[in-house]
Design a protein around this motif. Sequence first.
Motif, PDB file in Angstrom:
ATOM      1  N   UNK A   1       0.818  -1.222   0.000  1.00  0.00           N
ATOM      2  CA  UNK A   1       0.000   0.000   0.000  1.00  0.00           C
ATOM      3  C   UNK A   1       0.845   1.262   0.000  1.00  0.00           C
ATOM      4  N   UNK A   2       2.125   1.135   0.326  1.00  0.00           N
ATOM      5  CA  UNK A   2       3.003   2.304   0.301  1.00  0.00           C
ATOM      6  C   UNK A   2       3.673   2.637   1.613  1.00  0.00           C
ATOM      7  N   UNK A   3       3.520   1.765   2.622  1.00  0.00           N
ATOM      8  CA  UNK A   3       4.194   2.003   3.886  1.00  0.00           C
ATOM      9  C   UNK A   3       3.231   2.375   5.001  1.00  0.00           C
ATOM     10  N   UNK A   4       3.774   2.649   6.153  1.00  0.00           N
ATOM     11  CA  UNK A   4       2.972   2.825   7.361  1.00  0.00           C
ATOM     12  C   UNK A   4       2.111   4.082   7.348  1.00  0.00           C
ATOM     13  N   UNK A   5       2.403   5.020   6.476  1.00  0.00           N
ATOM     14  CA  UNK A   5       1.563   6.215   6.371  1.00  0.00           C
ATOM     15  C   UNK A   5       0.468   6.091   5.310  1.00  0.00           C
ATOM     16  N   UNK A   6       0.408   4.951   4.648  1.00  0.00           N
ATOM     17  CA  UNK A   6      -0.595   4.748   3.599  1.00  0.00           C
ATOM     18  C   UNK A   6      -2.002   4.762   4.199  1.00  0.00           C
ATOM     19  N   UNK A   7      -2.950   5.204   3.391  1.00  0.00           N
ATOM     20  CA  UNK A   7      -4.352   5.222   3.806  1.00  0.00           C
ATOM     21  C   UNK A   7      -4.970   3.841   3.580  1.00  0.00           C
ATOM     22  N   UNK A   8      -5.379   3.183   4.675  1.00  0.00           N
ATOM     23  CA  UNK A   8      -5.953   1.842   4.624  1.00  0.00           C
ATOM     24  C   UNK A   8      -7.401   1.910   5.094  1.00  0.00           C
ATOM     25  N   UNK A   9      -8.318   1.463   4.243  1.00  0.00           N
ATOM     26  CA  UNK A   9      -9.745   1.457   4.556  1.00  0.00           C
ATOM     27  C   UNK A   9     -10.166   0.041   4.923  1.00  0.00           C
ATOM     28  N   UNK A  10     -10.750  -0.109   6.096  1.00  0.00           N
ATOM     29  CA  UNK A  10     -11.248  -1.400   6.556  1.00  0.00           C
ATOM     30  C   UNK A  10     -12.760  -1.432   6.371  1.00  0.00           C
ATOM     31  N   UNK A  11     -13.258  -2.468   5.690  1.00  0.00           N
ATOM     32  CA  UNK A  11     -14.694  -2.607   5.423  1.00  0.00           C
ATOM     33  C   UNK A  11     -15.197  -3.853   6.163  1.00  0.00           C
ATOM     34  N   UNK A  12     -15.867  -3.684   7.308  1.00  0.00           N
ATOM     35  CA  UNK A  12     -16.287  -4.825   8.128  1.00  0.00           C
ATOM     36  C   UNK A  12     -17.694  -5.331   7.812  1.00  0.00           C
ATOM     37  N   UNK A  13     -18.305  -4.844   6.762  1.00  0.00           N
ATOM     38  CA  UNK A  13     -19.730  -5.030   6.478  1.00  0.00           C
ATOM     39  C   UNK A  13     -20.169  -6.490   6.438  1.00  0.00           C
TER      40      UNK A  13
END
Length: 297
Positions: free
Chosen positions: A60-72
Amino acid sequence: MRLSSIFSAALAATSTLAFPSAKLAAYKTNSTVGPEKGHLVIVGGNLKSESIYQRIISLAGGHNASIIIVPTAGGDPSYDQNFTTAAAFRGLGATNVTVLHTYDPAVADTDKFVAPLKSANAVFFGGGRQWRLVDAYYGTKTETAFNEVLERGGVISGSSAGASIIGSFLARGDTSGNDILVGDHTVGFGYLKNAAIDQHVLVRNRHFDMFQILEVQPELLGIAIDEDTAVVVQGNDAEIIGSTYALIYDGGFWSRDGSGGKYDLPEKKFYFLKAGDKYDLGARKVVETETTSGDEL
């Protein structure tokens, strides 16, 4: 008319209604089975290995990358920003993790809801029931935004139900129970094209379940992934990482020691790949390396 023929016709009719022809044509003309840009990290459930989490973060590009979690897929009444998978990513150094959830496709079709995805580097679908992801997001602006993450070179990942949704055919998509392989929801998000993905395969003794799908749609590539194990995909290149095995159902048979002349069930062929093994999704064959020869399974 044989029952299998009736079943095939019914499935074709269901899939046609659920899968718009324009989108189907797009999948057929794409030159690779996996995404031409970006990566898939497809996890068989019960994700524990730090190495798999870190692969997602790194891609994703490293620890500052924007990660979206979808728990639906989980089906809980609501989710907050402390959802367990989000906490796990944060605990491993990810600093920009957002939980995004709705069951309402009208909400999922709004610019406000989609906004966090516009700059996302990765999306991770949690476990539960995969049909809930279809009911909430299929055909909405959110689904379009998921795909745009890949087009920007990002990552789509998921575990358990979140793995199955990645395939074009939705395994275990029936609303009445996950023991039905070909159910009332048969269309996944299709990030891995012409493929069905099952999970928890060894732990739950699901070795032969994939054939229920392949009997109806034999052209599909079947992939079944065990717990805490992942298949990492870019283009036609797939690599196994994690604790145990991924099973491949491509109509052939492969043996680590080069044998394979005998097979007790020739009509139900599959084989195992372990961490470090690689597979060519386009050619549908194992990529032979030093790590895949001379070491018995």
